[in-house]
Scaffold this motif. Sequence first.
Motif, mmCIF file in Angstrom:
data_model
loop_
_atom_site.group_PDB
_atom_site.id
_atom_site.type_symbol
_atom_site.label_atom_id
_atom_site.label_comp_id
_atom_site.label_asym_id
_atom_site.label_seq_id
_atom_site.Cartn_x
_atom_site.Cartn_y
_atom_site.Cartn_z
ATOM 1 N N ARG A 18 42.700 68.357 -67.692
ATOM 2 C CA ARG A 18 41.953 67.606 -68.702
ATOM 3 C C ARG A 18 40.653 68.321 -69.095
ATOM 4 O O ARG A 18 39.920 68.817 -68.248
ATOM 5 N N ASP A 19 40.416 68.338 -70.407
ATOM 6 C CA ASP A 19 39.212 68.943 -70.997
ATOM 7 C C ASP A 19 39.141 70.447 -70.771
ATOM 8 O O ASP A 19 38.058 71.045 -70.830
ATOM 9 N N ARG A 20 40.273 71.068 -70.549
ATOM 10 C CA ARG A 20 40.324 72.518 -70.376
ATOM 11 C C ARG A 20 41.421 73.080 -71.266
ATOM 12 O O ARG A 20 42.273 72.360 -71.759
ATOM 13 N N GLU A 21 41.377 74.384 -71.477
ATOM 14 C CA GLU A 21 42.391 75.083 -72.256
ATOM 15 C C GLU A 21 43.060 76.132 -71.373
ATOM 16 O O GLU A 21 42.404 76.713 -70.505
ATOM 17 N N PRO A 22 44.366 76.382 -71.581
ATOM 18 C CA PRO A 22 45.024 77.440 -70.804
ATOM 19 C C PRO A 22 44.476 78.815 -71.207
ATOM 20 O O PRO A 22 44.040 78.982 -72.341
ATOM 21 N N PRO A 23 44.484 79.767 -70.289
ATOM 22 C CA PRO A 23 44.997 79.685 -68.914
ATOM 23 C C PRO A 23 44.063 78.873 -68.017
ATOM 24 O O PRO A 23 42.842 79.012 -68.104
ATOM 25 N N TYR A 24 44.651 78.052 -67.162
ATOM 26 C CA TYR A 24 43.880 77.100 -66.364
ATOM 27 C C TYR A 24 43.304 77.696 -65.088
ATOM 28 O O TYR A 24 42.401 77.123 -64.492
ATOM 29 N N GLY A 25 43.851 78.810 -64.634
ATOM 30 C CA GLY A 25 43.384 79.406 -63.392
ATOM 31 C C GLY A 25 44.547 79.639 -62.442
ATOM 32 O O GLY A 25 45.723 79.563 -62.820
ATOM 33 N N LEU A 58 54.316 74.710 -63.432
ATOM 34 C CA LEU A 58 52.900 75.020 -63.596
ATOM 35 C C LEU A 58 52.705 76.297 -64.410
ATOM 36 O O LEU A 58 51.804 76.371 -65.267
ATOM 37 N N ALA A 59 53.524 77.302 -64.151
ATOM 38 C CA ALA A 59 53.425 78.555 -64.906
ATOM 39 C C ALA A 59 53.700 78.320 -66.389
ATOM 40 O O ALA A 59 53.027 78.896 -67.255
ATOM 41 N N LYS A 60 54.666 77.481 -66.691
ATOM 42 C CA LYS A 60 54.964 77.157 -68.092
ATOM 43 C C LYS A 60 53.765 76.522 -68.781
ATOM 44 O O LYS A 60 53.560 76.688 -69.982
ATOM 45 N N ARG A 61 52.979 75.773 -68.001
ATOM 46 C CA ARG A 61 51.847 75.045 -68.557
ATOM 47 C C ARG A 61 50.615 75.928 -68.744
ATOM 48 O O ARG A 61 49.657 75.514 -69.402
ATOM 49 N N GLY A 62 50.625 77.114 -68.152
ATOM 50 C CA GLY A 62 49.501 78.006 -68.338
ATOM 51 C C GLY A 62 48.704 78.319 -67.094
ATOM 52 O O GLY A 62 47.565 78.781 -67.181
ATOM 53 N N TRP A 63 49.279 78.061 -65.920
ATOM 54 C CA TRP A 63 48.639 78.429 -64.655
ATOM 55 C C TRP A 63 49.143 79.793 -64.210
ATOM 56 O O TRP A 63 50.288 80.178 -64.493
ATOM 57 N N GLN A 64 48.310 80.513 -63.481
ATOM 58 C CA GLN A 64 48.705 81.767 -62.841
ATOM 59 C C GLN A 64 49.161 81.412 -61.430
ATOM 60 O O GLN A 64 48.346 81.144 -60.555
#
Length: 204
Positions: free
Chosen positions: A36-43, A59-65
Amino acid sequence: MNYEFAYGIGFHPWEDAVEEPLFVERITQLFEEEERDREPPYGRALDVGTGSGIWGIELAKRGWQVTGIDNVEKALQRARDRIGTTGVEMGLVLGDVTDLRASGIDPGYQLILDTGTFHGLNREQREAMGREVDAVAAPDASVLMLTWEPKRRGPLPRGASRSEIEAAFPGWTVTDLGETHFEAPRPVELLLKPDEHWYRLRRG
C-alpha cells in the motif's frame, strides 16, 4: 514431517491452496497491504520453505525481488519448472531456514513469507529460525506467517500458538490476522483440524 519423503512420493497437498479462491483472495489482500502507498519494484522478499515456489512466484509477478529457500531438492526442482513456465525472475537456494546466513541469504529483506514452515519446527529450531530471520530482515521488514493451531497430529506439523511465535521472535510485534480460509477436504479437516491462521510480525 519428512518433506523430502513427501515430495519423493508426490505427496504435496498444500499446493492445492492455489486452487482455493478464498485462500487466494486472503493472501492477495495481505500482499496488497504490504504494498500500500508504494510502487513496484517493492523490494526484496524471502520465501522461507518455498516448496514448489507457488507464492514466491506470485510475489515476483507483483513486483517483488524474490528469493525462495528450501531444504528439499525435489521441491526446488518443481519450483524451477514453475518459474520456467511463468517467465518470472526468482532466485532459489537449497538451504536451511534455521541457518539462513550460512545458506547464503544476506540481509536486507523487506518481506519474509512463511506459508507453513515455522509451525512444523521444534522449539530449538524455531528459536534459530527467529534469530536468522531477525538477522536478514530489513529494519522496516514484515513477516507474514501461516500456522496451524497447536494440536498433536502424529508426523504432521503440530502447529504453533501466538505466544510461541512471540517467544521465537523477541523484539517483534505479532498480530493475529485471522483465518486463512483454506478449505481442506472434509475428512482431512475433521482429522487434522488445522484451524489455519495468518500472523503478521513487525519490529518493535
